[in-house]
Write a protein that holds these residues in place. Structure first.
Motif, PDB file in Angstrom:
ATOM      1  N   GLU A  32       0.800  -1.215   0.000  1.00 51.44           N
ATOM      2  CA  GLU A  32       0.000   0.000   0.000  1.00 51.44           C
ATOM      3  C   GLU A  32       0.836   1.270   0.000  1.00 51.44           C
ATOM      4  OE1 GLU A  32      -1.751   0.792   4.109  1.00 51.44           O
ATOM      5  OE2 GLU A  32      -1.582  -1.375   4.070  1.00 51.44           O
ATOM      6  N   ASP A  33       2.126   1.196   0.400  1.00 57.05           N
ATOM      7  CA  ASP A  33       2.956   2.390   0.422  1.00 57.05           C
ATOM      8  C   ASP A  33       3.836   2.505  -0.805  1.00 57.05           C
ATOM      9  OD1 ASP A  33       2.022   3.340   2.853  1.00 57.05           O
ATOM     10  OD2 ASP A  33       3.359   2.028   3.987  1.00 57.05           O
ATOM     11  N   SER A  34       3.707   1.528  -1.721  1.00 55.27           N
ATOM     12  CA  SER A  34       4.515   1.574  -2.932  1.00 55.27           C
ATOM     13  C   SER A  34       3.692   2.151  -4.067  1.00 55.27           C
ATOM     14  CB  SER A  34       4.985   0.172  -3.313  1.00 55.27           C
ATOM     15  OG  SER A  34       3.894  -0.635  -3.653  1.00 55.27           O
ATOM     16  N   SER A  35       4.354   2.812  -4.981  1.00 51.83           N
ATOM     17  CA  SER A  35       3.659   3.377  -6.127  1.00 51.83           C
ATOM     18  C   SER A  35       4.551   3.271  -7.341  1.00 51.83           C
ATOM     19  CB  SER A  35       3.294   4.844  -5.884  1.00 51.83           C
ATOM     20  OG  SER A  35       2.764   5.413  -7.060  1.00 51.83           O
ATOM     21  N   SER A  36       3.983   2.822  -8.438  1.00 49.45           N
ATOM     22  CA  SER A  36       4.763   2.708  -9.661  1.00 49.45           C
ATOM     23  C   SER A  36       5.053   4.077 -10.253  1.00 49.45           C
ATOM     24  CB  SER A  36       3.992   1.869 -10.679  1.00 49.45           C
ATOM     25  OG  SER A  36       2.763   2.482 -10.997  1.00 49.45           O
ATOM     26  N   ASN A  37       4.232   5.080  -9.879  1.00 51.31           N
ATOM     27  CA  ASN A  37       4.352   6.412 -10.478  1.00 51.31           C
ATOM     28  C   ASN A  37       4.416   6.322 -11.996  1.00 51.31           C
ATOM     29  OD1 ASN A  37       4.355   7.990  -8.094  1.00 51.31           O
ATOM     30  ND2 ASN A  37       6.459   7.353  -7.685  1.00 51.31           N
ATOM     31  N   SER A  38       3.685   5.390 -12.535  1.00 55.40           N
ATOM     32  CA  SER A  38       3.761   5.110 -13.962  1.00 55.40           C
ATOM     33  C   SER A  38       2.469   5.481 -14.647  1.00 55.40           C
ATOM     34  CB  SER A  38       4.069   3.637 -14.182  1.00 55.40           C
ATOM     35  OG  SER A  38       3.970   3.309 -15.542  1.00 55.40           O
ATOM     36  N   ASP A  39       2.595   5.967 -15.864  1.00 55.07           N
ATOM     37  CA  ASP A  39       1.430   6.226 -16.692  1.00 55.07           C
ATOM     38  C   ASP A  39       1.194   5.090 -17.668  1.00 55.07           C
ATOM     39  OD1 ASP A  39       0.920   8.696 -15.502  1.00 55.07           O
ATOM     40  OD2 ASP A  39       2.335   9.721 -16.823  1.00 55.07           O
ATOM     41  N   GLU A  40       1.971   4.019 -17.523  1.00 56.62           N
ATOM     42  CA  GLU A  40       1.810   2.878 -18.408  1.00 56.62           C
ATOM     43  C   GLU A  40       0.425   2.266 -18.214  1.00 56.62           C
ATOM     44  OE1 GLU A  40       3.960   1.589 -20.758  1.00 56.62           O
ATOM     45  OE2 GLU A  40       5.002   3.485 -20.400  1.00 56.62           O
ATOM     46  N   PRO A  41      -0.185   1.763 -19.276  1.00 56.04           N
ATOM     47  CA  PRO A  41      -1.488   1.116 -19.139  1.00 56.04           C
ATOM     48  C   PRO A  41      -1.423  -0.058 -18.166  1.00 56.04           C
ATOM     49  CG  PRO A  41      -0.979   1.520 -21.452  1.00 56.04           C
ATOM     50  CD  PRO A  41       0.276   1.809 -20.675  1.00 56.04           C
ATOM     51  N   VAL A  42      -2.473  -0.218 -17.398  1.00 51.52           N
ATOM     52  CA  VAL A  42      -2.544  -1.314 -16.445  1.00 51.52           C
ATOM     53  C   VAL A  42      -3.965  -1.865 -16.449  1.00 51.52           C
ATOM     54  CG1 VAL A  42      -3.113   0.219 -14.521  1.00 51.52           C
ATOM     55  CG2 VAL A  42      -2.100  -2.015 -14.052  1.00 51.52           C
ATOM     56  N   THR A  43      -4.088  -3.156 -16.239  1.00 52.91           N
ATOM     57  CA  THR A  43      -5.402  -3.792 -16.139  1.00 52.91           C
ATOM     58  C   THR A  43      -5.592  -4.325 -14.729  1.00 52.91           C
ATOM     59  OG1 THR A  43      -5.472  -4.418 -18.476  1.00 52.91           O
ATOM     60  CG2 THR A  43      -6.888  -5.649 -16.975  1.00 52.91           C
ATOM     61  N   PHE A  44      -6.664  -3.916 -14.090  1.00 55.33           N
ATOM     62  CA  PHE A  44      -7.024  -4.428 -12.773  1.00 55.33           C
ATOM     63  C   PHE A  44      -8.182  -5.408 -12.927  1.00 55.33           C
ATOM     64  CE2 PHE A  44      -5.295  -0.255 -11.155  1.00 55.33           C
ATOM     65  CZ  PHE A  44      -4.226  -0.812 -10.465  1.00 55.33           C
ATOM     66  N   THR A  45      -8.120  -6.488 -12.164  1.00 54.12           N
ATOM     67  CA  THR A  45      -9.235  -7.427 -12.128  1.00 54.12           C
ATOM     68  C   THR A  45     -10.237  -6.997 -11.071  1.00 54.12           C
ATOM     69  OG1 THR A  45      -7.958  -8.836 -10.632  1.00 54.12           O
ATOM     70  CG2 THR A  45      -7.893  -9.379 -12.978  1.00 54.12           C
ATOM     71  N   LEU A  46     -11.498  -7.310 -11.304  1.00 55.32           N
ATOM     72  CA  LEU A  46     -12.566  -6.898 -10.388  1.00 55.32           C
ATOM     73  C   LEU A  46     -13.614  -7.998 -10.312  1.00 55.32           C
ATOM     74  CD1 LEU A  46     -14.333  -3.492 -10.042  1.00 55.32           C
ATOM     75  CD2 LEU A  46     -15.731  -5.493 -10.582  1.00 55.32           C
ATOM     76  N   PHE A  47     -14.073  -8.275  -9.097  1.00 52.85           N
ATOM     77  CA  PHE A  47     -15.195  -9.190  -8.890  1.00 52.85           C
ATOM     78  C   PHE A  47     -16.320  -8.428  -8.203  1.00 52.85           C
ATOM     79  CE2 PHE A  47     -17.742 -11.864  -6.095  1.00 52.85           C
ATOM     80  CZ  PHE A  47     -18.197 -12.823  -6.991  1.00 52.85           C
ATOM     81  N   SER A  48     -17.516  -8.569  -8.742  1.00 55.19           N
ATOM     82  CA  SER A  48     -18.695  -7.953  -8.143  1.00 55.19           C
ATOM     83  C   SER A  48     -19.714  -9.027  -7.811  1.00 55.19           C
ATOM     84  CB  SER A  48     -19.325  -6.933  -9.093  1.00 55.19           C
ATOM     85  OG  SER A  48     -20.571  -6.482  -8.591  1.00 55.19           O
ATOM     86  N   ALA A  49     -20.262  -8.954  -6.605  1.00 52.36           N
ATOM     87  CA  ALA A  49     -21.294  -9.905  -6.192  1.00 52.36           C
ATOM     88  C   ALA A  49     -22.635  -9.620  -6.853  1.00 52.36           C
ATOM     89  CB  ALA A  49     -21.450  -9.881  -4.669  1.00 52.36           C
ATOM     90  N   ASP A  50     -22.730  -8.513  -7.562  1.00 54.12           N
ATOM     91  CA  ASP A  50     -23.959  -8.172  -8.278  1.00 54.12           C
ATOM     92  C   ASP A  50     -23.749  -8.311  -9.776  1.00 54.12           C
ATOM     93  OD1 ASP A  50     -26.089  -7.624  -6.600  1.00 54.12           O
ATOM     94  OD2 ASP A  50     -25.424  -5.584  -6.175  1.00 54.12           O
ATOM     95  N   PRO A  51     -24.788  -8.676 -10.521  1.00 56.75           N
ATOM     96  CA  PRO A  51     -24.688  -8.693 -11.984  1.00 56.75           C
ATOM     97  C   PRO A  51     -24.650  -7.272 -12.528  1.00 56.75           C
ATOM     98  CG  PRO A  51     -26.924  -9.191 -11.303  1.00 56.75           C
ATOM     99  CD  PRO A  51     -26.107  -9.123 -10.043  1.00 56.75           C
ATOM    100  N   HIS A  52     -24.280  -7.124 -13.781  1.00 59.27           N
ATOM    101  CA  HIS A  52     -24.211  -5.809 -14.435  1.00 59.27           C
ATOM    102  C   HIS A  52     -24.692  -5.998 -15.869  1.00 59.27           C
ATOM    103  CE1 HIS A  52     -23.026  -1.924 -15.770  1.00 59.27           C
ATOM    104  NE2 HIS A  52     -22.022  -1.718 -14.944  1.00 59.27           N
ATOM    105  N   SER A  53     -25.976  -5.780 -16.085  1.00 53.78           N
ATOM    106  CA  SER A  53     -26.580  -6.069 -17.395  1.00 53.78           C
ATOM    107  C   SER A  53     -26.096  -5.128 -18.486  1.00 53.78           C
ATOM    108  CB  SER A  53     -28.108  -5.990 -17.296  1.00 53.78           C
ATOM    109  OG  SER A  53     -28.532  -4.679 -16.963  1.00 53.78           O
ATOM    110  N   GLN A  54     -25.470  -4.012 -18.100  1.00 48.57           N
ATOM    111  CA  GLN A  54     -25.037  -3.024 -19.082  1.00 48.57           C
ATOM    112  C   GLN A  54     -23.509  -2.939 -19.196  1.00 48.57           C
ATOM    113  OE1 GLN A  54     -27.201  -0.878 -21.045  1.00 48.57           O
ATOM    114  NE2 GLN A  54     -28.666  -2.425 -20.394  1.00 48.57           N
ATOM    115  N   TRP A  55     -22.794  -3.933 -18.680  1.00 50.10           N
ATOM    116  CA  TRP A  55     -21.331  -3.877 -18.721  1.00 50.10           C
ATOM    117  C   TRP A  55     -20.834  -3.824 -20.166  1.00 50.10           C
ATOM    118  CZ3 TRP A  55     -17.457  -2.214 -16.320  1.00 50.10           C
ATOM    119  CH2 TRP A  55     -16.146  -2.663 -16.566  1.00 50.10           C
ATOM    120  N   ASP A  56     -19.898  -2.913 -20.420  1.00 49.94           N
ATOM    121  CA  ASP A  56     -19.450  -2.617 -21.780  1.00 49.94           C
ATOM    122  C   ASP A  56     -18.052  -3.134 -22.093  1.00 49.94           C
ATOM    123  OD1 ASP A  56     -17.984  -0.988 -20.140  1.00 49.94           O
ATOM    124  OD2 ASP A  56     -18.265   0.836 -21.322  1.00 49.94           O
TER     125      ASP A  56
END
Length: 556
Positions: A32-56
């Motif tokens: 939590e105290d580290s930072s890449s300080n980068s503008d490079e593209p990054v992909t984060f994974t996400l899990f939601s307990a709710d559905p999302h009928s409009q996810w794009d």
């Protein structure tokens, strides 16, 4: 639960994993105290307990703009069963996505050590989150004993409600055809359905459905059981009724007045006014049935049936859309839809210990909470979704028609797609230009009504659906917020008893509603005895303590 696992098996497995996590708490290093300080593209994974009928899939214009501004893409998984299976298994495995929206299962993950404490990250890297939470920041603390911030609540801040979210819903053509009768009690609601069905046994060549309920998995609470709160003069607190004076919790089905509400549903079934598929249909079947235009009555939330309402409007069947009415069991009760909970901590989004760059992650959420991020999610892109006229954002008529009538507007444009991933300013809150963050205002809501809606409201002597309801000034602010937001320790006796009781509810409530009226009391008595055997009284005592702790934490 599907598969070979039982709730108890998962709880035992989780308990073992929690022990191992405790023994090996230093094996994972929280960055939590580290930072890449980068503008490079990054992909984060996400899990939601709710559905999302409009996810794009972050491929819409607005989502692409967010990627351009932040460099962040979200690879998301949305559950269809409230996370009830996947979250315990996730905790047992010890492997987590970067972001998690656990709904009511945060305790399972907190106890497993899945989330990082966001307190310092917010302080150092999230000025917009600090600003949006403002005076409510203390409500983000996990508990009296553990003041860490594991979850960022994603509900609206300082929201002004201009539309009811809960109530009894009737097709506009029903009330219009019957000369706009009073719709105040369940008897009024019943009579309207009965009279209209006699006159119109079919709609578009299909059998007319009187009242349809939904009991698909966790949605049984939304459409079938929790409306009993509102119908009997209380607000929705999940599985427990909270005495506003003593803060004592009672499993709400044990209230005598709720027994009479479910007796009325039993009567509706006996009269042939209840959809016989109510307790077997899946959510998509329910929406499809409503979208056909042949379902006269619903008891549900606006968000659960929103896609079906949009589909009716898109199909030009605006007379088959539904109005929302503050129906209660008898006139002695007030509908509590607009009772103020204050700002709700609890349900929201957390960053997991497996996130490689939590600083970048918190900055992404901070962007969504910023003025730019809020305008993107509410208004869209300047020149595409709105224009600036005399310094004010204006949505062209053609675009507004798309918003109101295109069932896939959110997915196609990205407007609002990411809104549930971070806190947001509620209706009525203004930005630095003095204009509201959201497009919702009384005028805009009224402009968005169909001509049929306007006709119905005019005949009831009001301008908005809200006007039919008791207003928030008629109720005290709830000191505990909403009880369903209070975290329950994973694997605790309370959690296990609550699950046992909920399993009983899912069995006995449909049984009671579908029983022969002469057998209703017998089935209900069995229901009450089953709850007692499951330990409901001990659960009520334990939940009462949690409510009292919440009141103390929030009102110190």
């Amino acid at each position: 639960m599907k598969g070979k696992y039982t709730r108890v098996t998962l709880s035992m497995l989780l308990a073992l994993v929690l022990f191992l996590v405790g023994c090996n708490s230093n094996e994972k290093t929280v960055k939590e105290d580290s930072s890449s300080n980068s503008d490079e593209p990054v992909t984060f994974t996400l899990f939601s307990a709710d559905p999302h009928s409009q996810w794009d899939n972050m491929e819409s214009p607005v989502s692409k703009k967010v990627i351009e501004e932040t460099g962040v893409t979200i690879n998301a998984e949305f559950d269809v069963s409230g996370g009830e299976q996947k979250i315990p298994l996730m905790a047992a495995s010890g492997e987590y996505p970067d972001f998690i929206l656990p709904k009511g299962s945060a305790s399972t993950l907190v106890d497993a050590g899945a989330f990082i404490d966001l307190t310092d990250l917010i302080d150092k890297h999230a000025p917009n989150l600090k600003k949006i939470y403002g005076e409510y920041i203390d409500r983000l603390k996990w508990s009296k004993e553990d003041p860490s911030i594991y979850i960022l609540p994603t509900s609206a801040v300082d929201h002004t409600y201009w539309a009811p979210g809960n109530g009894f819903m009737l097709q506009h053509d029903v009330v219009r055809d019957l000369g706009y009768p009073e719709i105040r009690t369940v008897k009024d609601f019943e009579n309207a359905i009965k009279e209209y069905m006699k006159k119109h046994p079919t709609i578009d060549g299909q059998p007319t459905v009187g009242l349809s309920l939904l009991a698909d998995d966790w949605r049984i609470q939304i459409s079938t059981t929790n409306p009993a709160f509102y119908a009997t003069g209380a607000s929705d607190d999940g599985e427990f009724y909270i005495n506003p004076e003593t803060h004592e919790a009672t499993m709400h089905y044990r209230r005598p007045e709720e027994k009479e509400y479910f007796r009325w549903l039993n009567h509706m079934n006996a009269e042939g006014l209840l959809d016989p598929e109510s307790f077997v249909q899946k959510y998509d079947q329910y929406l499809a049935k409503i979208s056909s235009g042949r379902v006269l009555g619903l008891i549900d939330t606006d968000w659960e049936v929103a896609d079906a309402q949009r589909a009716l409007r898109e199909a030009g069947k605006e007379e088959r859309m539904h109005g929302m009415y503050p129906v209660t069991l008898t006139e002695e009760y007030k509908h509590h839809n607009f009772q103020d909970t204050g700002y709700l901590g609890g349900w929201g989004i957390g960053i997991s210990v497996d996130c490689e760059d939590p600083v970048r992650a918190i900055k992404f959420l901070d962007f969504l909470a910023s003025e730019e991020g809020q305008i993107l999610q509410n208004w869209g892109i300047e020149g595409e979704n709105y224009e600036i006229v005399d310094g004010k954002r204006i949505i062209p008529e053609e675009e507004m028609n798309e918003r109101n009538n295109n069932a896939n507007y959110v997915k196609e444009t990205g407007v609002g797609v990411l809104k549930g991933f971070a806190p947001y300013y509620g209706d009525g809150v203004t930005d630095s230009t003095g204009q509201t963050y959201t497009i919702a205002s009384p005028e805009q809501i009224k402009d968005a009504y169909t001509e049929t809606e306007k006709e119905v409201l005019k005949n009831y002597g009001v301008e908005m659906w809200k006007d039919l309801y008791p207003q928030k000034e008629e109720f005290p602010v709830k000191e505990w917020g909403a009880a369903f937001n209070i975290p329950v320790e994973a694997g605790s006796d309370l959690e296990l008893v609550m699950q046992k009781c909920l399993d009983i509810v899912k069995k006995r409530i449909p049984e009671a509603i579908l029983a022969d009226p002469d057998d209703f009391d017998k089935v209900w008595d069995k229901f009450m005895k089953d709850l007692e055997k499951a330990g409901v009284e001990d659960a009520e005592k334990a939940y009462t303590e949690l409510v009292k702790e919440r009141v103390e934490l929030w009102n110190k």
